[in-house]
Design an enzyme around this catalytic site. Sequence first.
Site, mmCIF file in Angstrom:
data_model
loop_
_atom_site.group_PDB
_atom_site.id
_atom_site.type_symbol
_atom_site.label_atom_id
_atom_site.label_comp_id
_atom_site.label_asym_id
_atom_site.label_seq_id
_atom_site.Cartn_x
_atom_site.Cartn_y
_atom_site.Cartn_z
ATOM 1 N N ASP A 67 38.529 28.568 41.111
ATOM 2 C CA ASP A 67 39.399 29.476 40.371
ATOM 3 C C ASP A 67 40.198 30.401 41.283
ATOM 4 O OD1 ASP A 67 37.077 30.795 41.131
ATOM 5 O OD2 ASP A 67 36.367 31.163 39.096
ATOM 6 N N ASN A 136 27.693 36.921 31.752
ATOM 7 C CA ASN A 136 27.873 36.471 30.367
ATOM 8 C C ASN A 136 27.759 34.951 30.255
ATOM 9 O OD1 ASN A 136 30.213 35.628 31.592
ATOM 10 N ND2 ASN A 136 31.611 36.788 30.276
ATOM 11 N N HIS A 138 29.384 32.780 32.240
ATOM 12 C CA HIS A 138 30.558 32.000 32.657
ATOM 13 C C HIS A 138 30.280 31.212 33.932
ATOM 14 C CE1 HIS A 138 32.438 35.614 35.042
ATOM 15 N NE2 HIS A 138 31.819 34.827 35.878
ATOM 16 N N GLU A 143 35.004 31.560 30.253
ATOM 17 C CA GLU A 143 34.345 32.658 29.560
ATOM 18 C C GLU A 143 33.754 32.170 28.234
ATOM 19 O OE1 GLU A 143 33.897 35.191 31.253
ATOM 20 O OE2 GLU A 143 35.684 36.134 32.057
HETATM 21 C C1 F6R Z 1 33.724 32.572 41.427
HETATM 22 C C2 F6R Z 1 33.397 32.218 40.062
HETATM 23 C C3 F6R Z 1 32.511 33.036 39.178
HETATM 24 C C4 F6R Z 1 31.301 33.615 39.894
HETATM 25 C C5 F6R Z 1 30.465 34.439 38.925
HETATM 26 C C6 F6R Z 1 29.250 35.061 39.585
HETATM 27 O O1 F6R Z 1 34.574 31.614 42.012
HETATM 28 O O2 F6R Z 1 33.884 31.245 39.632
HETATM 29 O O3 F6R Z 1 32.091 32.227 38.115
HETATM 30 O O4 F6R Z 1 30.536 32.572 40.425
HETATM 31 O O5 F6R Z 1 31.247 35.458 38.384
HETATM 32 O O6 F6R Z 1 29.686 35.996 40.514
HETATM 33 P P1 F6R Z 1 28.662 36.673 41.532
HETATM 34 O O7 F6R Z 1 28.204 35.585 42.440
HETATM 35 O O8 F6R Z 1 29.509 37.689 42.270
HETATM 36 O O9 F6R Z 1 27.578 37.271 40.735
#
Ligand code: F6R
Length: 245
Positions: A67, A136, A138, A143
């Site tokens: 992303d 959440n 994702h 989302e």
């Molecule tokens: C990042 C991504 C997100 C993160 C997720 C967890 O490229 O796609 O899905 O993996 O938000 O983030 P952290 O690791 O910071 O808790």
Amino acid sequence: MKIFCEKDYQAASRRAANIISAMIISKPDCVLGLATGSSPVGAYEYLVKRYEAGDLDFSLVTSVNLDEYKGLSGDNGQSYRYFMDTHLFNYVNIRKDHTFVPDGLEPDSQKACEAYNQIIRSVGGVDLQLLGLGHNGHIGFNEPGDFFEKETHCVDLAASTIEANKRFFEKEEDVPRQAYTMGIQNIMFARKILIVVSGEAKADIVAKAFCGPITPQVPASVLQLHKDVTLVGDQAALSKLEKSM
Ligand code: F6R
């Protein structure tokens, strides 16, 4: 699903790096699907160390990231392209022209997403997809919603995601409200999936995602349907999993 429960973040990162290293060694021209955020940082550090020790060669590796924030250029310090450069790509011998991140500067969402789907197809799909897990549920920036989005799409970030990610920005208003992300089908088509979680704050969502019903309200729950998922976490993040299994 294979589960590795490690004592802390360092050990989980090392385990994740071992799994990624095994892929690179067994298939030097593999396609890695990569993630940003806090979860994979430790694994990237181990990969860099192994490259420096002469144990890993990235020269034939291709990467496609999950992303990118819409509106941020690759040299913006908060962009995911910048994150990848400064946590991994700049320190190993991967060819930069073999590393792909959605084009955050493309204002036409349809064009940006179609171009990225085409890139994923043209590299032959993903051998190993590394994922983190949002609070959440994702994965990428898929989302919670009423249905699973299949391919790369533009998302409005959930309030909880903006809240979680504001730590990387000076102020909350600076967090972009939209992002381009691979879809659930893109992720599920990866031949192997490696998901890394750490910390007590993830314990509830880990249990929900891997032991609860499969629902687009918890996007990561769809991973229960994938045939080759490895979950690597520290004890804190996996603490509620055992009770729910
Ligand atoms: C990042 C991504 C997100 C993160 C997720 C967890 O490229 O796609 O899905 O993996 O938000 O983030 P952290 O690791 O910071 O808790």
